[in-house]
Enzyme design. Structure first.
Site, PDB file in Angstrom:
ATOM      1  N   GLU A 195      40.331  31.894  65.052  1.00 41.27           N
ATOM      2  CA  GLU A 195      41.120  32.781  64.184  1.00 41.27           C
ATOM      3  C   GLU A 195      42.597  32.403  64.210  1.00 41.27           C
ATOM      4  O   GLU A 195      43.348  32.745  63.304  1.00 41.27           O
ATOM      5  CB  GLU A 195      40.967  34.238  64.648  1.00 41.27           C
ATOM      6  CG  GLU A 195      39.788  34.960  64.048  1.00 41.27           C
ATOM      7  CD  GLU A 195      39.939  35.280  62.563  1.00 41.27           C
ATOM      8  OE1 GLU A 195      40.942  35.882  62.187  1.00 41.27           O
ATOM      9  OE2 GLU A 195      39.039  34.909  61.792  1.00 41.27           O
TER      10      GLU A 195
ATOM     11  N   THR B  74      40.813  31.473  70.231  1.00 42.62           N
ATOM     12  CA  THR B  74      39.905  31.593  69.092  1.00 42.62           C
ATOM     13  C   THR B  74      40.316  30.770  67.876  1.00 42.62           C
ATOM     14  O   THR B  74      41.513  30.553  67.640  1.00 42.62           O
ATOM     15  CB  THR B  74      39.817  33.078  68.659  1.00 42.62           C
ATOM     16  OG1 THR B  74      39.243  33.161  67.350  1.00 42.62           O
ATOM     17  CG2 THR B  74      41.178  33.747  68.605  1.00 42.62           C
TER      18      THR B  74
ATOM     19  N   TYR C   9      44.811  40.538  64.955  1.00 42.26           N
ATOM     20  CA  TYR C   9      44.006  39.964  66.042  1.00 42.26           C
ATOM     21  C   TYR C   9      44.408  38.504  66.282  1.00 42.26           C
ATOM     22  O   TYR C   9      44.672  38.096  67.420  1.00 42.26           O
ATOM     23  CB  TYR C   9      42.519  40.055  65.674  1.00 42.26           C
ATOM     24  CG  TYR C   9      41.598  39.242  66.566  1.00 42.26           C
ATOM     25  CD1 TYR C   9      41.164  39.731  67.795  1.00 42.26           C
ATOM     26  CD2 TYR C   9      41.144  37.972  66.171  1.00 42.26           C
ATOM     27  CE1 TYR C   9      40.315  38.980  68.609  1.00 42.26           C
ATOM     28  CE2 TYR C   9      40.297  37.217  66.977  1.00 42.26           C
ATOM     29  CZ  TYR C   9      39.883  37.722  68.193  1.00 42.26           C
ATOM     30  OH  TYR C   9      39.057  36.972  68.993  1.00 42.26           O
TER      31      TYR C   9
HETATM   32  P1  NAP Z   1      32.842  41.462  72.737  1.00 45.90           P
HETATM   33  O1  NAP Z   1      31.358  41.413  72.740  1.00 45.90           O
HETATM   34  O2  NAP Z   1      33.531  42.344  71.749  1.00 45.90           O
HETATM   35  O3  NAP Z   1      33.323  41.854  74.219  1.00 45.90           O
HETATM   36  C1  NAP Z   1      34.620  42.277  74.480  1.00 45.90           C
HETATM   37  C2  NAP Z   1      34.723  42.754  75.895  1.00 45.90           C
HETATM   38  O4  NAP Z   1      36.084  43.152  76.169  1.00 45.90           O
HETATM   39  C3  NAP Z   1      33.848  43.998  76.216  1.00 45.90           C
HETATM   40  O5  NAP Z   1      33.288  43.847  77.494  1.00 45.90           O
HETATM   41  C4  NAP Z   1      34.870  45.126  76.238  1.00 45.90           C
HETATM   42  O6  NAP Z   1      34.512  46.188  77.079  1.00 45.90           O
HETATM   43  C5  NAP Z   1      36.079  44.396  76.847  1.00 45.90           C
HETATM   44  N1  NAP Z   1      37.341  45.108  76.628  1.00 45.90           N
HETATM   45  C6  NAP Z   1      37.882  45.502  75.458  1.00 45.90           C
HETATM   46  N2  NAP Z   1      39.062  46.116  75.664  1.00 45.90           N
HETATM   47  C7  NAP Z   1      39.280  46.095  77.008  1.00 45.90           C
HETATM   48  C8  NAP Z   1      40.316  46.588  77.843  1.00 45.90           C
HETATM   49  N3  NAP Z   1      41.380  47.233  77.352  1.00 45.90           N
HETATM   50  N4  NAP Z   1      40.188  46.402  79.170  1.00 45.90           N
HETATM   51  C9  NAP Z   1      39.111  45.788  79.694  1.00 45.90           C
HETATM   52  N5  NAP Z   1      38.088  45.321  78.958  1.00 45.90           N
HETATM   53  C10 NAP Z   1      38.171  45.477  77.628  1.00 45.90           C
HETATM   54  O7  NAP Z   1      33.438  39.992  72.508  1.00 45.90           O
HETATM   55  P2  NAP Z   1      32.754  38.551  72.703  1.00 45.90           P
HETATM   56  O8  NAP Z   1      32.167  38.121  71.399  1.00 45.90           O
HETATM   57  O9  NAP Z   1      31.927  38.560  73.933  1.00 45.90           O
HETATM   58  O10 NAP Z   1      34.050  37.645  72.911  1.00 45.90           O
HETATM   59  C11 NAP Z   1      34.579  37.407  74.213  1.00 45.90           C
HETATM   60  C12 NAP Z   1      36.014  36.912  74.082  1.00 45.90           C
HETATM   61  O11 NAP Z   1      36.035  35.713  73.325  1.00 45.90           O
HETATM   62  C13 NAP Z   1      36.948  37.871  73.359  1.00 45.90           C
HETATM   63  O12 NAP Z   1      38.219  37.737  73.970  1.00 45.90           O
HETATM   64  C14 NAP Z   1      36.997  37.341  71.933  1.00 45.90           C
HETATM   65  O13 NAP Z   1      38.215  37.717  71.316  1.00 45.90           O
HETATM   66  C15 NAP Z   1      36.917  35.860  72.203  1.00 45.90           C
HETATM   67  N6  NAP Z   1      36.307  35.048  71.149  1.00 45.90           N
HETATM   68  C16 NAP Z   1      35.100  35.370  70.653  1.00 45.90           C
HETATM   69  C17 NAP Z   1      34.506  34.559  69.694  1.00 45.90           C
HETATM   70  C18 NAP Z   1      33.155  34.883  69.114  1.00 45.90           C
HETATM   71  O14 NAP Z   1      32.832  34.337  68.051  1.00 45.90           O
HETATM   72  N7  NAP Z   1      32.334  35.691  69.777  1.00 45.90           N
HETATM   73  C19 NAP Z   1      35.171  33.401  69.252  1.00 45.90           C
HETATM   74  C20 NAP Z   1      36.419  33.091  69.818  1.00 45.90           C
HETATM   75  C21 NAP Z   1      36.971  33.906  70.784  1.00 45.90           C
HETATM   76  P3  NAP Z   1      33.754  47.526  76.548  1.00 45.90           P
HETATM   77  O15 NAP Z   1      32.295  47.255  76.760  1.00 45.90           O
HETATM   78  O16 NAP Z   1      34.293  48.563  77.443  1.00 45.90           O
HETATM   79  O17 NAP Z   1      34.121  47.707  75.111  1.00 45.90           O
HETATM   80  N1  GDD Z   2      32.180  41.945  59.766  1.00 49.73           N
HETATM   81  C1  GDD Z   2      31.876  41.688  58.490  1.00 49.73           C
HETATM   82  N2  GDD Z   2      31.147  42.598  57.780  1.00 49.73           N
HETATM   83  N3  GDD Z   2      32.310  40.530  57.959  1.00 49.73           N
HETATM   84  C2  GDD Z   2      31.964  40.272  56.677  1.00 49.73           C
HETATM   85  C3  GDD Z   2      31.203  41.151  55.913  1.00 49.73           C
HETATM   86  C4  GDD Z   2      30.781  42.377  56.492  1.00 49.73           C
HETATM   87  O1  GDD Z   2      30.123  43.204  55.880  1.00 49.73           O
HETATM   88  N4  GDD Z   2      31.010  40.588  54.700  1.00 49.73           N
HETATM   89  C5  GDD Z   2      31.625  39.410  54.704  1.00 49.73           C
HETATM   90  N5  GDD Z   2      32.217  39.206  55.905  1.00 49.73           N
HETATM   91  C6  GDD Z   2      33.020  38.033  56.279  1.00 49.73           C
HETATM   92  C7  GDD Z   2      34.378  38.379  56.890  1.00 49.73           C
HETATM   93  O2  GDD Z   2      35.316  38.722  55.863  1.00 49.73           O
HETATM   94  C8  GDD Z   2      34.689  37.068  57.595  1.00 49.73           C
HETATM   95  O3  GDD Z   2      35.244  36.165  56.680  1.00 49.73           O
HETATM   96  C9  GDD Z   2      33.312  36.540  58.024  1.00 49.73           C
HETATM   97  O4  GDD Z   2      32.339  37.320  57.292  1.00 49.73           O
HETATM   98  C10 GDD Z   2      33.020  36.681  59.525  1.00 49.73           C
HETATM   99  O5  GDD Z   2      33.340  37.990  59.934  1.00 49.73           O
HETATM  100  P1  GDD Z   2      32.985  38.521  61.419  1.00 49.73           P
HETATM  101  O6  GDD Z   2      31.554  38.300  61.699  1.00 49.73           O
HETATM  102  O7  GDD Z   2      33.492  39.920  61.515  1.00 49.73           O
HETATM  103  O8  GDD Z   2      33.760  37.522  62.377  1.00 49.73           O
HETATM  104  P2  GDD Z   2      35.249  36.911  62.316  1.00 49.73           P
HETATM  105  O9  GDD Z   2      35.125  35.488  61.887  1.00 49.73           O
HETATM  106  O10 GDD Z   2      36.163  37.782  61.576  1.00 49.73           O
HETATM  107  O11 GDD Z   2      35.679  36.977  63.841  1.00 49.73           O
HETATM  108  C11 GDD Z   2      34.797  36.536  64.894  1.00 49.73           C
HETATM  109  O12 GDD Z   2      35.030  35.177  65.158  1.00 49.73           O
HETATM  110  C12 GDD Z   2      36.328  34.860  65.690  1.00 49.73           C
HETATM  111  C13 GDD Z   2      36.377  33.351  65.892  1.00 49.73           C
HETATM  112  O13 GDD Z   2      36.646  32.707  64.693  1.00 49.73           O
HETATM  113  C14 GDD Z   2      35.060  37.420  66.119  1.00 49.73           C
HETATM  114  O14 GDD Z   2      34.093  37.148  67.084  1.00 49.73           O
HETATM  115  C15 GDD Z   2      36.416  37.143  66.722  1.00 49.73           C
HETATM  116  O15 GDD Z   2      36.573  37.862  67.953  1.00 49.73           O
HETATM  117  C16 GDD Z   2      36.537  35.629  66.985  1.00 49.73           C
HETATM  118  O16 GDD Z   2      37.785  35.318  67.533  1.00 49.73           O
END
Ligand code: NAP
Ligand code: GDD
Length: 344
Positions: free
Chosen positions: A125, A123, A147
């Site tokens: 992050e 990620t 994280y």
């Molecule tokens: P998500 O919607 O939160 O999905 C997370 C998945 O992980 C869910 O299916 C959850 O299952 C499963 N999980 C959590 N804890 C587990 C455990 N202990 N054992 C087995 N399964 C478990 O996340 P996403 O947005 O699809 O992201 C997918 C991956 O990409 C994650 O690893 C995230 O950190 C990474 N990522 C996401 C982003 C983004 O912007 N979306 C960016 C960079 C990286 P349950 O349904 O049981 O909760």
């Molecule tokens: N969630 C949330 N809620 N975020 C807020 C809010 C609020 O009310 N207001 C402002 N933010 C700001 C957060 O402080 C952060 O800077 C930004 O919005 C994005 O927050 P999120 O949508 O929670 O995502 P994230 O960037 O922290 O993390 C997501 O992206 C990562 C990749 O860069 C997640 O999907 C992570 O799993 C992923 O790795």
């Protein structure tokens, strides 16, 4: 027919990836956590086409079992405690799942089928307090949350198993990607859900945290294609997947409201900032300190040049379309909710 195992299949990315692999003719296996009420999350609509295996990232035995059953040629490790804010409340669970869980999966592969191709969901992050703009595969890491720190371990252990055991292990350093299936605690979906409720008259305002935070937002459907492409290459490697555009949370809010015909005017600064509906003067956005983080990632901007060149990966869904798709979807869902409530 190729076999794929997806951890995190019930989540946002897992569901789009499962659809993509089914379309490509894969036999798809997904691991699911045992819950008191069975919940297929985002894959309910394709549950009859997927083989589900009960397992948990913190339980090596269950992952070995998942590998034995699936005999996966490709393993996509998407499971994670993925909400950054929660990682301060549950730092140990986050590390168990997002860091040690990766070693568990790699060991399960090594035990059962070491020639499998492995994808790790790394990620942006990990860049945290960014050391250069834009961020590339070569940018030094500086994570800013439990994280981010846990994910950095996952990233390096993937690289280490590639170098130590010659495993086909790749990391995708994916920047924020969203969709109609995004969890409602993430800022984009929180905004689009609130915009729909405010427009349809069932909510007055939305409370947000840091409005100045900047993210590089794409659509999940585009990003899962990049995961698959990485595992089809001759050699395993790591790739940044991003749009090379960055926008503030405030801009996301404006774009979402504009789509439903509401113009927002901003007044005040910091925690006193409010968003006003220009047409009728009502407050529709407030800032609440509760949503600020102990340490923030102020800006993310990724350069996907390597993925463009080597994977021939192209983003198809631009920012405005991402927002409008999410808002339209929430408008339909909320309208349906209102209809059902009125029938009662
Ligand atoms: P998500 O919607 O939160 O999905 C997370 C998945 O992980 C869910 O299916 C959850 O299952 C499963 N999980 C959590 N804890 C587990 C455990 N202990 N054992 C087995 N399964 C478990 O996340 P996403 O947005 O699809 O992201 C997918 C991956 O990409 C994650 O690893 C995230 O950190 C990474 N990522 C996401 C982003 C983004 O912007 N979306 C960016 C960079 C990286 P349950 O349904 O049981 O909760
Ligand atoms: N969630 C949330 N809620 N975020 C807020 C809010 C609020 O009310 N207001 C402002 N933010 C700001 C957060 O402080 C952060 O800077 C930004 O919005 C994005 O927050 P999120 O949508 O929670 O995502 P994230 O960037 O922290 O993390 C997501 O992206 C990562 C990749 O860069 C997640 O999907 C992570 O799993 C992923 O790795």
């Amino acid at each position: 027919m190729k076999h794929a195992l997806i951890t995190g299949i019930t989540g946002q990315d897992g569901s789009y990836l499962a659809e993509l692999l089914l379309e490509k003719g894969y036999e798809v296996y997904g691991i699911m956590r045992r819950k008191s009420v069975v919940d297929y999350g985002n894959v309910g609509h394709i549950k009859d086409k997927v083989h589900f295996i009960y397992a948990d990232m913190t339980d090596l035995v269950s992952l070995v079992n998942a590998m034995r059953i699936s005999q996966a040629d490709e393993v996509y490790n998407l499971a994670a405690q993925s909400f950054v804010a929660t990682s301060w409340e549950q730092p140990i669970a986050t590390a168990d799942i997002d860091a040690i869980g990766v070693t568990n999966m790699l060991e399960a592969i090594r035990t059962v089928k070491p020639e499998s191709h492995f994808y790790q969901a790394s990620t942006s992050e990990m860049f945290g307090l960014v050391q250069e703009m834009p961020q590339t595969e070569k940018t030094p890491f500086y994570p800013r949350s439990p994280y981010g720190v846990a994910k950095l371990y996952g990233h390096w252990i993937t690289k280490n198993y590639r170098e130590s055991y010659d495993m086909f292990a790749c990391s995708g350093i994916l920047f924020n990607h969203e969709s109609e299936r995004r969890g409602k605690e993430f800022v984009t979906r929180k905004i689009t859900d609130a915009v729909a409720r405010i427009k349809l008259g069932v909510q007055d305002y939305v409370e947000l945290g840091n409005m100045d935070s900047k993210r590089d937002w794409g659509h999940s459907k585009d990003y899962v294609r990049a995961m698959w492409l990485m595992l089809q290459q001759e050699k395993p490697d790591d790739y940044v997947i991003a749009t090379n555009e960055t926008r503030t949370v405030r801009e996301f809010v404006e774009t979402a409201f504009t789509h439903v015909g509401i113009k927002v005017e901003w007044r005040g600064y910091g925690v006193d900032e409010v968003g006003i509906n220009k047409e009728n003067g009502s407050i529709i956005v407030k800032v609440n300190k509760q949503f600020f983080r102990p340490a923030e990632v102020d800006v993310l901007l990724g350069n996907p040049k390597k993925a463009d060149t080597e994977l021939k990966w192209v983003r198809e869904i631009p920012f405005r379309e991402l927002v409008t798709r999410m808002v339209d979807n929430d408008m339909s869902l909320v309208a349906e909710e209102i209809k059902i409530a009125n029938l009662k």
